[in-house]
Design a protein around this motif. Structure first.
Motif, PDB file in Angstrom:
ATOM      1  N   ASP A 180      46.751 -50.752 -28.822  1.00 33.66           N
ATOM      2  CA  ASP A 180      46.329 -50.646 -27.352  1.00 33.66           C
ATOM      3  C   ASP A 180      48.180 -49.536 -27.489  1.00 33.66           C
ATOM      4  O   ASP A 180      47.852 -48.929 -27.765  1.00 33.66           O
ATOM      5  CB  ASP A 180      46.421 -51.165 -26.722  1.00 33.66           C
ATOM      6  N   ARG A 181      48.817 -49.939 -25.887  1.00 37.23           N
ATOM      7  CA  ARG A 181      50.160 -50.136 -26.484  1.00 37.23           C
ATOM      8  C   ARG A 181      50.700 -50.276 -28.019  1.00 37.23           C
ATOM      9  O   ARG A 181      51.652 -49.218 -28.648  1.00 37.23           O
ATOM     10  CB  ARG A 181      51.100 -50.656 -25.264  1.00 37.23           C
ATOM     11  N   ARG A 182      50.534 -51.217 -28.668  1.00 38.04           N
ATOM     12  CA  ARG A 182      50.862 -51.960 -30.295  1.00 38.04           C
ATOM     13  C   ARG A 182      49.130 -51.979 -30.610  1.00 38.04           C
ATOM     14  O   ARG A 182      48.530 -51.554 -29.943  1.00 38.04           O
ATOM     15  CB  ARG A 182      51.441 -53.197 -29.940  1.00 38.04           C
ATOM     16  N   PHE A 183      49.901 -52.597 -31.509  1.00 41.07           N
ATOM     17  CA  PHE A 183      47.860 -53.064 -32.730  1.00 41.07           C
ATOM     18  C   PHE A 183      48.566 -53.920 -33.194  1.00 41.07           C
ATOM     19  O   PHE A 183      49.871 -54.758 -33.349  1.00 41.07           O
ATOM     20  CB  PHE A 183      48.018 -51.539 -33.498  1.00 41.07           C
ATOM     21  N   HIS A 184      47.160 -54.484 -33.557  1.00 44.39           N
ATOM     22  CA  HIS A 184      47.687 -56.071 -34.603  1.00 44.39           C
ATOM     23  C   HIS A 184      46.079 -55.943 -34.930  1.00 44.39           C
ATOM     24  O   HIS A 184      45.467 -56.148 -33.993  1.00 44.39           O
ATOM     25  CB  HIS A 184      47.747 -57.422 -34.016  1.00 44.39           C
ATOM     26  N   CYS A 185      45.904 -56.345 -36.010  1.00 42.51           N
ATOM     27  CA  CYS A 185      44.903 -56.308 -36.923  1.00 42.51           C
ATOM     28  C   CYS A 185      45.094 -58.569 -37.006  1.00 42.51           C
ATOM     29  O   CYS A 185      45.538 -58.617 -37.482  1.00 42.51           O
ATOM     30  CB  CYS A 185      45.184 -56.009 -38.276  1.00 42.51           C
ATOM     31  N   PHE A 186      43.565 -58.300 -37.353  1.00 42.20           N
ATOM     32  CA  PHE A 186      43.440 -59.967 -37.039  1.00 42.20           C
ATOM     33  C   PHE A 186      42.695 -60.548 -38.457  1.00 42.20           C
ATOM     34  O   PHE A 186      42.532 -61.415 -38.857  1.00 42.20           O
ATOM     35  CB  PHE A 186      41.914 -60.559 -35.747  1.00 42.20           C
ATOM     36  N   GLY A 187      42.426 -59.111 -39.296  1.00 41.00           N
ATOM     37  CA  GLY A 187      42.011 -59.388 -40.640  1.00 41.00           C
ATOM     38  C   GLY A 187      43.433 -59.345 -41.454  1.00 41.00           C
ATOM     39  O   GLY A 187      43.761 -60.940 -42.206  1.00 41.00           O
ATOM     40  N   CYS A 188      44.077 -58.997 -41.443  1.00 41.10           N
ATOM     41  CA  CYS A 188      45.320 -58.916 -42.071  1.00 41.10           C
ATOM     42  C   CYS A 188      46.380 -59.380 -41.622  1.00 41.10           C
ATOM     43  O   CYS A 188      47.852 -58.774 -42.403  1.00 41.10           O
ATOM     44  CB  CYS A 188      45.681 -57.404 -43.412  1.00 41.10           C
ATOM     45  N   GLN A 189      46.735 -58.781 -40.682  1.00 38.70           N
ATOM     46  CA  GLN A 189      47.523 -59.464 -39.728  1.00 38.70           C
ATOM     47  C   GLN A 189      48.991 -58.165 -39.312  1.00 38.70           C
ATOM     48  O   GLN A 189      50.026 -58.606 -39.090  1.00 38.70           O
ATOM     49  CB  GLN A 189      48.304 -60.562 -40.363  1.00 38.70           C
ATOM     50  N   ALA A 190      48.556 -57.282 -39.625  1.00 45.27           N
ATOM     51  CA  ALA A 190      49.384 -55.898 -39.419  1.00 45.27           C
ATOM     52  C   ALA A 190      49.696 -55.950 -37.804  1.00 45.27           C
ATOM     53  O   ALA A 190      48.944 -56.313 -37.313  1.00 45.27           O
ATOM     54  CB  ALA A 190      48.721 -54.435 -40.021  1.00 45.27           C
ATOM     55  N   ASP A 191      51.093 -55.649 -37.442  1.00 44.61           N
ATOM     56  CA  ASP A 191      51.463 -55.567 -35.988  1.00 44.61           C
ATOM     57  C   ASP A 191      52.854 -54.615 -35.433  1.00 44.61           C
ATOM     58  O   ASP A 191      53.050 -54.804 -36.604  1.00 44.61           O
ATOM     59  CB  ASP A 191      51.866 -57.327 -36.267  1.00 44.61           C
ATOM     60  N   GLY A 192      52.678 -54.351 -34.865  1.00 47.15           N
ATOM     61  CA  GLY A 192      53.189 -53.615 -34.699  1.00 47.15           C
ATOM     62  C   GLY A 192      53.488 -52.810 -33.325  1.00 47.15           C
ATOM     63  O   GLY A 192      52.837 -52.485 -32.154  1.00 47.15           O
ATOM     64  N   ASP A 193      54.302 -51.798 -32.932  1.00 48.46           N
ATOM     65  CA  ASP A 193      54.649 -50.332 -32.515  1.00 48.46           C
ATOM     66  C   ASP A 193      53.849 -49.040 -32.998  1.00 48.46           C
ATOM     67  O   ASP A 193      52.996 -48.951 -33.898  1.00 48.46           O
ATOM     68  CB  ASP A 193      55.775 -50.259 -31.546  1.00 48.46           C
ATOM     69  N   VAL A 194      53.497 -48.015 -31.516  1.00 46.94           N
ATOM     70  CA  VAL A 194      52.923 -46.851 -32.652  1.00 46.94           C
ATOM     71  C   VAL A 194      54.207 -46.750 -34.265  1.00 46.94           C
ATOM     72  O   VAL A 194      53.324 -45.702 -34.329  1.00 46.94           O
ATOM     73  CB  VAL A 194      52.874 -45.715 -31.743  1.00 46.94           C
ATOM     74  N   ILE A 195      55.509 -46.387 -33.811  1.00 49.74           N
ATOM     75  CA  ILE A 195      55.793 -46.098 -34.773  1.00 49.74           C
ATOM     76  C   ILE A 195      55.083 -46.843 -36.361  1.00 49.74           C
ATOM     77  O   ILE A 195      55.701 -46.032 -37.567  1.00 49.74           O
ATOM     78  CB  ILE A 195      57.656 -46.322 -34.555  1.00 49.74           C
ATOM     79  N   ASP A 196      55.395 -48.405 -36.143  1.00 46.10           N
ATOM     80  CA  ASP A 196      54.997 -48.998 -36.851  1.00 46.10           C
ATOM     81  C   ASP A 196      53.480 -48.874 -38.150  1.00 46.10           C
ATOM     82  O   ASP A 196      54.110 -48.355 -38.924  1.00 46.10           O
ATOM     83  CB  ASP A 196      54.723 -50.506 -36.584  1.00 46.10           C
ATOM     84  N   PHE A 197      53.694 -48.546 -36.696  1.00 47.83           N
ATOM     85  CA  PHE A 197      51.759 -47.913 -37.162  1.00 47.83           C
ATOM     86  C   PHE A 197      51.340 -46.655 -37.811  1.00 47.83           C
ATOM     87  O   PHE A 197      51.336 -46.024 -39.508  1.00 47.83           O
ATOM     88  CB  PHE A 197      50.972 -48.098 -36.056  1.00 47.83           C
ATOM     89  N   THR A 198      52.872 -45.592 -37.471  1.00 48.35           N
ATOM     90  CA  THR A 198      52.752 -44.457 -38.131  1.00 48.35           C
ATOM     91  C   THR A 198      53.053 -44.784 -39.785  1.00 48.35           C
ATOM     92  O   THR A 198      53.111 -43.241 -40.404  1.00 48.35           O
ATOM     93  CB  THR A 198      53.062 -43.339 -37.350  1.00 48.35           C
TER      94      THR A 198
END
Length: 235
Positions: free
Chosen positions: A65-83
């Motif tokens: 959504d505005r942020r991201f979170h993976c329930f599998g590998c627990q990757a998490d963050g905002d749009v900058i972290d994602f990119t």
């Protein structure tokens, strides 16, 4: 906003400081992670779920959504972290890339101006393959479920009944699709890559067929009952 005192007038007044956002703030205010994910080729469902591009994810486990979170590998963050994760960039490089790709305006004071940088501008080959494999697996799973449904719903009830083409297709294709899925589930990287490469065109045809079938058979399971009723009326 600051409170300032004037010695000349003895008055207290307000000073409004107007500051433009730096690149990090401007990007996070202007671009959601979902917008960036879709722009960079990650398929996001209506419910905001996507197959995580940061691990071998065969079923959507990442909420975007505005942020991201993976329930599998627990990757998490905002749009900058994602990119940054997606392209292997630093936070600053990712922010500048987003600003450039989405035409985000910001105060460049204290920051390097946007420029063509020697970084990956497109999704890496590894990520591109992973997405192709995930899509292949998803389409074949959907097709297998449909074949299993056809095998049951359209099975002839009487020995003299003409076999429905969908029932015939289920008998012909079911074992073959199960074989491909078994390889995608438990095969080696080379075996899985071979399936993706050699059956990519076939998977695209299946995907198109599934879409066309869904569009032309909104009632799905009622078609058989209608055809049987029509046959009864003519008998």
């Amino acid at each position: 906003m600051k409170h300032l005192f004037s010695a000349e007038t003895g008055c207290l007044f307000l000073s409004l400081e107007v500051r433009k956002s730096n690149v990090f703030e401007a990007v996070k205010e202007s671009v959601t992670t979902r917008q960036a994910a879709e722009y960079y080729g990650v398929q996001v469902g209506r419910n905001g779920m996507a197959c995580c591009p940061f691990h071998d994810d065969r079923h959507p486990s990442m909420k975007v959504d505005r942020r991201f979170h993976c329930f599998g590998c627990q990757a998490d963050g905002d749009v900058i972290d994602f990119t940054a994760r997606l392209f292997g960039l630093s936070g600053k490089e990712a922010a500048l890339k987003l600003a450039e790709d989405f035409s985000v305006r910001y105060d460049a004071k204290g920051h390097d101006p946007p420029r063509r940088r020697p970084v990956k501008q497109k999704i890496s080959e590894e990520l591109r393959y992973r997405q192709a494999e995930q899509k292949c697996f998803r389409v074949l799973c959907d097709y297998l479920h449909l074949l299993e449904r056809w095998e049951q719903e359209y099975a002839p009830q009487m020995p003299e009944e003409t076999w429905n083409p969908l029932f015939v297709e289920a008998l012909q294709k079911k074992l073959y699709i199960e074989h491909l899925l078994d390889i995608l589930l438990s095969g080696s990287l080379e075996e899985r890559a071979s399936i993706v490469a050699e059956h990519g065109k076939e998977v695209r045809k299946i995907e198109k067929r599934l879409s066309e079938f869904a569009a032309s058979h909104p009632a799905g399971c009622y078609e058989r009952s209608r055809s049987l009723s029509a046959g009864a009326e003519h008998s």
